[in-house]
Design an enzyme around this catalytic site. Structure first.
Site: not given
Length: 209
Positions: A137, A146
């Site tokens: 979260h 990446h």
């Protein structure tokens, strides 16, 4: 209405994206590569990236099939070049990824099978969230990042642009990582990392690139 797609590249990362597009029943016109090549999906070789001078950017969409194994400007440069020509990049999400309804994905984001993106996560443009990665979260991930397979980002983490998080790395909650940094495979990050750093080990230690 979905537009036909051109894939840039013909390597392993492009194959993973092709699978996602086929699962979504998207029409793929073919792929580009530096030289003529065969394709395991029998996609048509369209030519080098020069072909984009001959297409109408309003009639096709692009998928950037070039992966990264470390810090590289190739993906970012190609993305920006074609954006400047008016092209749009598809957001690719595997149907077996879990994406919270409050997460936001910018243009060109690619999220692979088994990835989990939790509530209030923000993911910047042209970023890869690879197979099985967990983004907890309230994380904010920059552009051209990446996040490699099997990586775990705990809550409230910030990742700067153009950073590579290596396979299986783990980052504890609340950490900030700067731009253009490389987090090595399997690293466990417990302290903030500034920009232009290479980070390896358990616990991870940084070295300026």
């Amino acid at each position: 209405m979905n537009k036909p797609i051109i894939i840039l590249g013909n390597g392993g990362h492009a194959s993973v994206l092709t699978e996602i597009l086929l699962l979504q029943n998207r029409k793929i016109l073919g792929f580009t590569a530096p030289e003529e090549q065969t394709n395991s999906y029998d996609l048509k070789y369209l030519g080098t990236d020069v072909i984009f001078e001959n297409y109408n950017p309003l009639e096709v969409e692009l998928v950037l099939g070039l992966g990264t194994v470390g810090i590289s400007n190739v993906r970012q440069s190609l993305y920006k070049k074609l954006k400047n020509q008016g092209y749009t990049f598809v957001i690719c999400v595997h149907p077996r990824a879990i994406i919270a309804s409050t997460a936001t994905l910018d243009e060109g984001t690619q999220i692979m099978a088994g990835a989990v993106v939790q509530p209030h996560v923000q993911i910047g443009e042209n970023t890869i969230i690879n197979t099985g990665a967990i983004i907890e979260h309230d994380c904010i991930i920059g552009a051209h990042v990446h996040v490699a397979p099997g990586t775990t980002l705990s809550g409230n983490i910030q990742i700067g642009d153009c950073t590579h998080i290596g396979t299986g790395a783990k980052i504890i909650q609340g950490i900030t990582i700067g731009s253009h940094s490389l987090i090595g495979a399997g690293a466990v990050v417990v302290n903030n990392i500034s920009s232009n750093q290479k980070v390896i080990g358990i616990p991870a230690k940084s070295h300026r690139i």
